[in-house]
Design a protein around this motif. Structure first.
Motif, PDB file in Angstrom:
ATOM      1  N   GLU A 164       0.839  -1.195   0.000  1.00 25.83           N
ATOM      2  CA  GLU A 164       0.000   0.000   0.000  1.00 25.83           C
ATOM      3  C   GLU A 164       0.875   1.246   0.000  1.00 25.83           C
ATOM      4  OE1 GLU A 164      -3.681   2.040   2.509  1.00 25.83           O
ATOM      5  OE2 GLU A 164      -2.780   0.145   3.174  1.00 25.83           O
ATOM      6  N   ARG A 165       0.654   2.111  -0.997  1.00 24.00           N
ATOM      7  CA  ARG A 165       1.394   3.368  -1.102  1.00 24.00           C
ATOM      8  C   ARG A 165       0.434   4.492  -1.467  1.00 24.00           C
ATOM      9  NH1 ARG A 165       5.881   2.068  -5.485  1.00 24.00           N
ATOM     10  NH2 ARG A 165       3.984   1.330  -6.505  1.00 24.00           N
ATOM     11  N   VAL A 166       0.732   5.681  -0.953  1.00 27.48           N
ATOM     12  CA  VAL A 166      -0.082   6.862  -1.250  1.00 27.48           C
ATOM     13  C   VAL A 166       0.846   7.957  -1.770  1.00 27.48           C
ATOM     14  CG1 VAL A 166      -1.659   8.600  -0.345  1.00 27.48           C
ATOM     15  CG2 VAL A 166      -1.738   6.264   0.552  1.00 27.48           C
ATOM     16  N   PHE A 167       0.475   8.563  -2.902  1.00 34.91           N
ATOM     17  CA  PHE A 167       1.289   9.621  -3.512  1.00 34.91           C
ATOM     18  C   PHE A 167       0.460  10.894  -3.636  1.00 34.91           C
ATOM     19  CE2 PHE A 167       3.032   5.665  -5.176  1.00 34.91           C
ATOM     20  CZ  PHE A 167       4.389   5.838  -4.989  1.00 34.91           C
ATOM     21  N   ARG A 168       1.133  12.039  -3.465  1.00 37.33           N
ATOM     22  CA  ARG A 168       0.567  13.321  -3.850  1.00 37.33           C
ATOM     23  C   ARG A 168       1.110  13.633  -5.243  1.00 37.33           C
ATOM     24  NH1 ARG A 168      -1.350  17.564  -0.977  1.00 37.33           N
ATOM     25  NH2 ARG A 168      -2.452  15.867   0.094  1.00 37.33           N
ATOM     26  N   VAL A 169       0.220  13.662  -6.238  1.00 37.27           N
ATOM     27  CA  VAL A 169       0.628  13.786  -7.641  1.00 37.27           C
ATOM     28  C   VAL A 169       0.365  15.209  -8.131  1.00 37.27           C
ATOM     29  CG1 VAL A 169       0.385  12.842  -9.953  1.00 37.27           C
ATOM     30  CG2 VAL A 169       0.003  11.373  -7.972  1.00 37.27           C
ATOM     31  N   THR A 170       1.376  15.796  -8.764  1.00 35.63           N
ATOM     32  CA  THR A 170       1.243  17.127  -9.359  1.00 35.63           C
ATOM     33  C   THR A 170       1.535  17.029 -10.856  1.00 35.63           C
ATOM     34  OG1 THR A 170       2.004  18.176  -7.311  1.00 35.63           O
ATOM     35  CG2 THR A 170       2.056  19.517  -9.310  1.00 35.63           C
ATOM     36  N   SER A 189       3.187   7.877   1.928  1.00 36.84           N
ATOM     37  CA  SER A 189       2.825   6.646   2.642  1.00 36.84           C
ATOM     38  C   SER A 189       3.203   6.710   4.110  1.00 36.84           C
ATOM     39  CB  SER A 189       3.498   5.444   1.972  1.00 36.84           C
ATOM     40  OG  SER A 189       3.167   5.379   0.606  1.00 36.84           O
ATOM     41  N   GLU A 190       4.433   7.158   4.402  1.00 36.16           N
ATOM     42  CA  GLU A 190       4.884   7.191   5.794  1.00 36.16           C
ATOM     43  C   GLU A 190       4.084   8.210   6.594  1.00 36.16           C
ATOM     44  OE1 GLU A 190       7.193   6.057   9.093  1.00 36.16           O
ATOM     45  OE2 GLU A 190       6.772   5.141   7.150  1.00 36.16           O
ATOM     46  N   THR A 191       3.801   9.353   5.985  1.00 36.27           N
ATOM     47  CA  THR A 191       3.004  10.371   6.683  1.00 36.27           C
ATOM     48  C   THR A 191       1.609   9.844   6.992  1.00 36.27           C
ATOM     49  OG1 THR A 191       4.209  12.113   5.513  1.00 36.27           O
ATOM     50  CG2 THR A 191       2.110  12.721   6.522  1.00 36.27           C
ATOM     51  N   ARG A 196      -2.372   7.580  10.779  1.00 35.38           N
ATOM     52  CA  ARG A 196      -3.277   6.497  11.154  1.00 35.38           C
ATOM     53  C   ARG A 196      -2.910   5.920  12.523  1.00 35.38           C
ATOM     54  NH1 ARG A 196      -3.323   4.181   6.595  1.00 35.38           N
ATOM     55  NH2 ARG A 196      -1.636   2.712   6.928  1.00 35.38           N
ATOM     56  N   MET A 197      -1.612   5.784  12.778  1.00 34.60           N
ATOM     57  CA  MET A 197      -1.162   5.288  14.083  1.00 34.60           C
ATOM     58  C   MET A 197      -1.576   6.246  15.192  1.00 34.60           C
ATOM     59  SD  MET A 197       2.649   3.772  13.354  1.00 34.60           S
ATOM     60  CE  MET A 197       2.968   3.700  15.113  1.00 34.60           C
ATOM     61  N   ARG A 198      -1.439   7.550  14.917  1.00 32.63           N
ATOM     62  CA  ARG A 198      -1.809   8.546  15.933  1.00 32.63           C
ATOM     63  C   ARG A 198      -3.308   8.480  16.227  1.00 32.63           C
ATOM     64  NH1 ARG A 198      -0.247  12.626  13.349  1.00 32.63           N
ATOM     65  NH2 ARG A 198       1.879  12.684  14.177  1.00 32.63           N
ATOM     66  N   ALA A 199      -4.106   8.367  15.168  1.00 32.30           N
ATOM     67  CA  ALA A 199      -5.555   8.288  15.360  1.00 32.30           C
ATOM     68  C   ALA A 199      -5.940   7.009  16.113  1.00 32.30           C
ATOM     69  CB  ALA A 199      -6.261   8.334  14.003  1.00 32.30           C
ATOM     70  N   ASP A 200      -5.304   5.881  15.736  1.00 32.64           N
ATOM     71  CA  ASP A 200      -5.596   4.622  16.430  1.00 32.64           C
ATOM     72  C   ASP A 200      -5.180   4.695  17.892  1.00 32.64           C
ATOM     73  OD1 ASP A 200      -6.570   3.615  14.087  1.00 32.64           O
ATOM     74  OD2 ASP A 200      -4.765   2.454  13.592  1.00 32.64           O
ATOM     75  N   PHE A 201      -4.038   5.328  18.133  1.00 33.95           N
ATOM     76  CA  PHE A 201      -3.544   5.436  19.510  1.00 33.95           C
ATOM     77  C   PHE A 201      -4.514   6.240  20.375  1.00 33.95           C
ATOM     78  CE2 PHE A 201      -1.104   7.858  22.677  1.00 33.95           C
ATOM     79  CZ  PHE A 201      -0.596   6.814  23.430  1.00 33.95           C
TER      80      PHE A 201
END
Length: 425
Positions: A164-170, A189-191, A196-201
């Motif tokens: 799973e990867r997420v990109f901001r595309v310009t 992806s890392e951000t 997500r970890m912060r929200a889950d925590f």
């Protein structure tokens, strides 16, 4: 050569001539004065020689001289002439660490840098981007730029295969009227994972605190109402409230410990710790708990256990968590073995400490996640054993700070073994 190039060349020549004229104007004046003097003082024939001498003065005055000022002017001329235009576009694209694709007005790939090839596979020139990226959001921004609806567009693009990867595309046009466009992918992806970890925590911590608070609130309401004059019920409810309060206190203590550890993850401890002494102290302090659980703690220590660099209190917390978990969750096995091996008798040349229980074991699919915050294999059993779900997360953070690591081996029905590996200094 184009007319624009000839005009630029004439302009540079004129500016360089003007610079040389200003630089040598006094020499020119002296030459002219000498020619006039000779012309007035001599008969007619010598003035021809004087003219020749004057011409030599002019040539010498305007001849190139490699002065610092001239070199500076020439450097400025080279810079102003568009030196960057001479750089290869492929070299510029290769210098970008993010995936970058250049395409033409037909939406066909013209060039893709190495990062783009590594991220999305082969992107040979001529491949249509609309066929390569079929996600609706990608189709929309590519078409919007190609059809002139916008000079630049931005969107989020995600892929789930192979990971799973997420990109901001310009996507934007290259210059004006060039007919080329550039697409840049910024990996988010890392951000997103951290968010997500912060929200889950926050959700998990809120849930863990809300449960005992709701219990205490309910018992307080009961004590003020129906059980006001019931001494037996009052004692029972007060005991439950005390247990729930202790549970919240443990949770808050673990949260604070985890927060402190996260603030200093790369600060390597500088003190020397007697590892054998730390583990023996942990066993001595937990012997009463083990006895209450019907568990016997056995020791199997080698003779070559060296001291390690570390923080004694933090290492005590590591082994206290591991031995306590083994006693609580492996109590059906009746015993826990704590073994230590030094680097001299270890094939990996490491100092290792293993806590082995003979309980029900851990299912294989849960092993990679047991060090996550609030992750529980059996939530009800964990709460019964007064667990906060943060113990192994704290262990992992402490070991990371000590340049050590934890490995877990388990088989259903055959217990589990938690091994701490300390590298040799």
């Amino acid at each position: 050569m184009s007319a624009a190039s000839r005009d630029n060349g004439r302009g540079r020549a004129a500016r360089l001539f003007a610079h040389r004229f200003r630089q040598n104007r006094w020499m020119l004046a002296a030459g002219v004065a000498a020619v006039l003097g000779v012309f007035l003082a001599l008969p007619q024939w010598p003035w021809v020689v004087a003219c020749v001498i004057a011409a030599l003065f002019v040539v010498a005055a305007l001849a190139p001289s490699r002065t610092a000022d001239q070199r500076r002017v020439e450097a400025e001329e080279v810079s102003n002439s568009g030196g960057l235009i001479g750089l290869s576009s492929e070299n510029l694209a290769a210098a970008v660490t993010d995936p970058l694709i250049v395409f033409d007005g037909a939406g066909a790939v013209v060039h893709a840098n190495a990062a783009a090839t590594a991220a999305f596979g082969a992107l040979h020139p001529g491949i249509l981007l609309l066929l390569k990226f079929r996600a609706p959001e990608m189709q929309e921004i590519i078409q919007a730029v190609l059809f002139g609806h916008a000079t630049a567009r931005q969107t989020d693009y995600s892929e789930r295969v192979p990971i799973e990867r997420v990109f901001r595309v310009t996507v934007s046009a290259v210059g004006r009227g060039t007919g080329f466009y550039v697409m840049v992918f910024k990996d988010q992806s890392e951000t997103r994972r951290i968010d997500r970890m912060r929200a889950d925590f926050i959700a998990n911590a809120s849930h863990e605190l809300r449960t005992p608070l709701a219990s205490i609130s309910g018992f307080v309401e009961t004590l003020r109402g129906p059980a006001r004059d019931d001494a037996k019920a009052r004692d029972q409810f007060l005991q439950i409230m005390q247990n729930q309060t202790a549970r919240m206190a443990r949770l808050i203590d673990d949260l604070l410990s985890l927060s402190r550890l996260e603030m200093k993850p790369f600060l390597k401890p500088g003190a020397t710790v007697d590892l054998r002494g730390v583990v023996e102290s942990v066993i001595d302090s937990l012997t009463p708990l083990a006895k209450d659980s019907g568990v016997v703690i056995e020791r199997d220590f080698a003779d070559d256990i060296p001291a390690v660099l570390g923080d004694r209190d933090e290492l005590f917390q590591v082994f206290e968590n591991l031995v306590e978990n083994a006693c609580k969750y492996g109590q059906t096995g009746g015993r826990v073995i704590v073994s230590m091996v030094g680097p001299e008798t270890n094939a990996e040349k490491e100092t290792t400490v293993t806590i082995r229980d003979f309980g029900p074991g851990i299912p294989e699919e849960h092993i990679p996640r047991v060090t996550e915050r609030f992750y529980r294999i059996d939530g009800e059993l964990s709460r019964t054993q007064k667990g906060t779900g943060l113990g192994l997360a704290i262990v992992k953070h402490i070991l990371t700070r000590h340049k050590a690591h934890l490995t877990i081996r388990s088989k259903l029905g055959d217990g589990a073994a938690f091994t701490v590996h300390f590298p040799s200094e």
